[in-house]
Motif scaffolding. Structure first.
Motif, short mmCIF file in Angstrom:
data_model
loop_
_atom_site.label_atom_id
_atom_site.label_comp_id
_atom_site.label_asym_id
_atom_site.label_seq_id
_atom_site.Cartn_x
_atom_site.Cartn_y
_atom_site.Cartn_z
N SER A 154 57.70 37.84 75.82
CA SER A 154 58.69 37.23 74.92
C SER A 154 58.76 35.74 75.23
O SER A 154 59.11 35.35 76.35
N LYS A 182 60.29 32.14 75.06
CA LYS A 182 61.65 31.60 74.92
C LYS A 182 61.68 30.16 74.44
O LYS A 182 62.67 29.72 73.84
N ASN A 189 60.74 32.33 70.39
CA ASN A 189 61.29 33.48 69.66
C ASN A 189 60.22 34.44 69.14
O ASN A 189 60.53 35.31 68.31
N ARG A 190 59.00 34.29 69.61
CA ARG A 190 57.94 35.23 69.23
C ARG A 190 57.61 36.12 70.43
O ARG A 190 57.80 35.75 71.58
N THR A 191 57.11 37.32 70.12
CA THR A 191 56.60 38.21 71.15
C THR A 191 55.09 38.25 71.00
O THR A 191 54.58 38.66 69.95
#
Length: 242
Positions: free
Chosen positions: A175, A177, A183-185
């Motif tokens: 994940s 940050k 905000n992407r995985t």
């Protein structure tokens, strides 16, 4: 006279030189990537697709995470300065004025943008039609005190060549940050976490590779062994899942 002729024919048949099969094709893809680079996830996904499609060891896919994107705000946990320097060495070979991500190197011989599906297909088809010079077999692998020890055996010419051994994590999901991918995985595949080099004075021997602290008990690991020339061309290799 007939008996002598028959003896010659039988002897000729019995002492025919053993026929050897050519080595199977091998394509080695080295992706230089970073979790801090917004252009890299499509290349990471493409590498994962290729790894899944060519699961029979025709293609060895490796993901090298560079450190020069870390300044954006996200420090890639798999990044190493050594991998950035490795990419720069390829840049010097290709007479490139700069390095970039995502970049794919094919068998140490040419490069292209790692997210280009069309070029990837063309290059795979081309290199899967070539026969490598070397094959490497690994055996007797043991894990002890933070290292993997193993035996290796190389087939084919080894003069002025190096054995490169790579420890690979099969897959990790992170994940993000901060940085361009915040905000992407992201899923990364065949992540190189350690690498060592050995000058080949012999076609067989024993060696070991360090297991870095980032490797967990739940990680699926592989060891990849590659043969490369002084000019960084990859002439063959092999891999084994642990």
């Amino acid at each position: 006279m007939q008996k002598l002729l028959l003896t010659i024919i039988i002897s000729s048949f019995l002492f025919q030189p053993e026929k050897t099969e050519p080595f199977k094709p091998l394509v080695v893809l080295e992706l230089f990537t970073s979790q801090g680079c917004s252009s890299c996830p499509p290349a990471d996904d493409l590498l994962d697709e290729i790894k899944t499609k060519y699961a029979d060891n025709e293609v060895i896919a490796l993901s090298y995470h560079v450190d020069y994107w870390n300044y954006i705000g996200w420090k890639d946990p798999f990044s190493k300065k050594a991998f950035s320097n490795k990419q720069r060495a390829y840049g010097r070979k290709f007479n490139s004025g700069s390095i970039y991500t995502p970049q794919i190197i094919v068998n140490g011989k040419e490069h292209f943008v790692g997210s280009s599906r069309n070029i990837m297909t063309v290059k795979l088809n081309s290199y899967l039609d070539k026969t490598p010079i070397n094959v490497v077999a690994l055996s007797n692998i043991k894990r002890d005190s933070g290292i993997f020890s193993f035996d290796y055996k190389v087939e084919g010419a080894i003069d002025k060549k190096t054995l490169r051994v790579v420890l690979v994590i099969n897959e990790r999901t992170t994940s993000i940050k901060r940085g361009e991918n915040r905000n992407r995985t992201l899923k990364n595949t065949n992540i190189v976490v350690e690498e060592m080099y050995l000058n080949l004075d012999s076609a067989s021997g024993k060696a070991s590779i360090v297991i870095p602290d980032m490797v967990t008990q739940s990680d699926d690991l592989s060891i990849v062994a590659l043969i490369q020339t002084e000019n960084l061309d990859i002439t063959g290799g092999g891999q084994i899942k642990l």
